[in-house]
Write a protein that holds these residues in place. Sequence first.
Motif, PDB file in Angstrom:
ATOM      1  N   TYR A 180       1.005  12.894  -7.961  1.00  9.07           N
ATOM      2  CA  TYR A 180      -0.195  12.911  -7.121  1.00  9.07           C
ATOM      3  C   TYR A 180       0.240  12.748  -5.669  1.00  9.07           C
ATOM      4  CZ  TYR A 180      -4.845  11.712  -5.354  1.00  9.07           C
ATOM      5  OH  TYR A 180      -6.027  11.696  -4.660  1.00  9.07           O
ATOM      6  N   ASN A 181       0.065  13.790  -4.870  1.00  7.37           N
ATOM      7  CA  ASN A 181       0.616  13.768  -3.515  1.00  7.37           C
ATOM      8  C   ASN A 181      -0.406  13.945  -2.406  1.00  7.37           C
ATOM      9  OD1 ASN A 181       0.018  16.469  -3.829  1.00  7.37           O
ATOM     10  ND2 ASN A 181       2.161  17.080  -4.139  1.00  7.37           N
ATOM     11  N   ARG A 182      -1.671  13.773  -2.707  1.00  8.73           N
ATOM     12  CA  ARG A 182      -2.691  13.953  -1.670  1.00  8.73           C
ATOM     13  C   ARG A 182      -2.660  12.858  -0.609  1.00  8.73           C
ATOM     14  NH1 ARG A 182      -8.185  15.974  -4.877  1.00  8.73           N
ATOM     15  NH2 ARG A 182      -7.276  17.887  -5.754  1.00  8.73           N
ATOM     16  N   LEU A 183      -2.068  11.722  -0.953  1.00  7.33           N
ATOM     17  CA  LEU A 183      -2.020  10.602  -0.010  1.00  7.33           C
ATOM     18  C   LEU A 183      -0.636  10.436   0.621  1.00  7.33           C
ATOM     19  CD1 LEU A 183      -4.062   7.935  -2.045  1.00  7.33           C
ATOM     20  CD2 LEU A 183      -4.883   9.391  -0.180  1.00  7.33           C
ATOM     21  N   ASP A 184       0.237  11.391   0.390  1.00  8.32           N
ATOM     22  CA  ASP A 184       1.612  11.274   0.897  1.00  8.32           C
ATOM     23  C   ASP A 184       1.683  11.094   2.407  1.00  8.32           C
ATOM     24  OD1 ASP A 184       2.452  11.548  -1.656  1.00  8.32           O
ATOM     25  OD2 ASP A 184       3.648  13.357  -1.355  1.00  8.32           O
ATOM     26  N   PHE A 243       0.829  -1.204   0.000  1.00  2.41           N
ATOM     27  CA  PHE A 243       0.000   0.000   0.000  1.00  2.41           C
ATOM     28  C   PHE A 243       0.865   1.256   0.000  1.00  2.41           C
ATOM     29  CE2 PHE A 243      -2.309   3.298   2.401  1.00  2.41           C
ATOM     30  CZ  PHE A 243      -3.451   3.415   1.623  1.00  2.41           C
ATOM     31  N   SER A 244       1.867   1.281   0.869  1.00  2.00           N
ATOM     32  CA  SER A 244       2.777   2.425   0.962  1.00  2.00           C
ATOM     33  C   SER A 244       3.522   2.640  -0.348  1.00  2.00           C
ATOM     34  CB  SER A 244       3.767   2.211   2.111  1.00  2.00           C
ATOM     35  OG  SER A 244       4.676   3.283   2.204  1.00  2.00           O
ATOM     36  N   ASP A 245       4.004   1.543  -0.946  1.00  2.00           N
ATOM     37  CA  ASP A 245       4.744   1.632  -2.208  1.00  2.00           C
ATOM     38  C   ASP A 245       3.863   2.126  -3.356  1.00  2.00           C
ATOM     39  OD1 ASP A 245       7.034   0.743  -0.981  1.00  2.00           O
ATOM     40  OD2 ASP A 245       6.755  -1.345  -1.576  1.00  2.00           O
ATOM     41  N   THR A 246       2.594   1.743  -3.334  1.00  2.00           N
ATOM     42  CA  THR A 246       1.671   2.200  -4.372  1.00  2.00           C
ATOM     43  C   THR A 246       1.496   3.712  -4.312  1.00  2.00           C
ATOM     44  OG1 THR A 246       0.478   0.090  -4.298  1.00  2.00           O
ATOM     45  CG2 THR A 246      -0.651   1.944  -5.327  1.00  2.00           C
ATOM     46  N   ILE A 247       1.392   4.242  -3.098  1.00  2.00           N
ATOM     47  CA  ILE A 247       1.272   5.690  -2.942  1.00  2.00           C
ATOM     48  C   ILE A 247       2.549   6.385  -3.409  1.00  2.00           C
ATOM     49  CG2 ILE A 247       0.907   7.580  -1.318  1.00  2.00           C
ATOM     50  CD1 ILE A 247      -0.692   5.669   0.418  1.00  2.00           C
TER      51      ILE A 247
END
Length: 219
Positions: free
Chosen positions: A192-196, A179-183
């Motif tokens: 796309y950095n809204r989920l950083d 999950f972390s790597d996908t972000i």
Amino acid sequence: MKSMWIKNNWIYGVLFLSVISAIFALLTSNFIFKSGTAGIGILIVLILNFKKEKPSKDTWLIIGAFLFSIAGDWFMSNMNGDSTMFSKGIALFFLAHLGYLLFATLNGQIKWRFTSILLALFLLFYFLVLFPSINDNILMLATLIYLLISCFSLGASVGIKGDYIVKWTYVFGIFLILFSDTIISLTEFLGYNRLDFLILPTYYLAHISITFSLIRKQG
């Protein structure tokens, strides 16, 4: 009774240090704290191994995986837009996933149906979303290979046999890494950095969850 409980569960107190390290890592971005969750995980596994007459050989794979994770995190933390550093980081995280994969296969078997579905979804994500945005051929290949090993690692973790809590806390840890790597891929390749804000907490929690799984496994 209280002293007996402490004697049997003190190792969870050491694990709590990982939580503290993760909090300081988020607050300070200091690399010592950033490597703390994996580093403390290594310490815990070593303690558990040397306390047993016959150490579990498979747990050395997790120690190796955590070491490669620390090294990979160093490259990622110091890349400053350098794609070569990013590729080296991916290579080290690949080796970490290889350790997770081998540990899981030694304690079960790959769930092929689940893995096939997961691979199909992430290959679609790679070719439709990431591939058009990657201009560096080496980085393109490194990302694809890393995606494949990540899916196999999670598929193998789902196939772990034995204690229910051992299995699903390990699965949860591998899932959090994916999950972390996908972000990270969305941030690095698409901007796309809204989920950083989720990248580091999930990454640290992954190490804590995997370490908890090994504590439980060792009894």
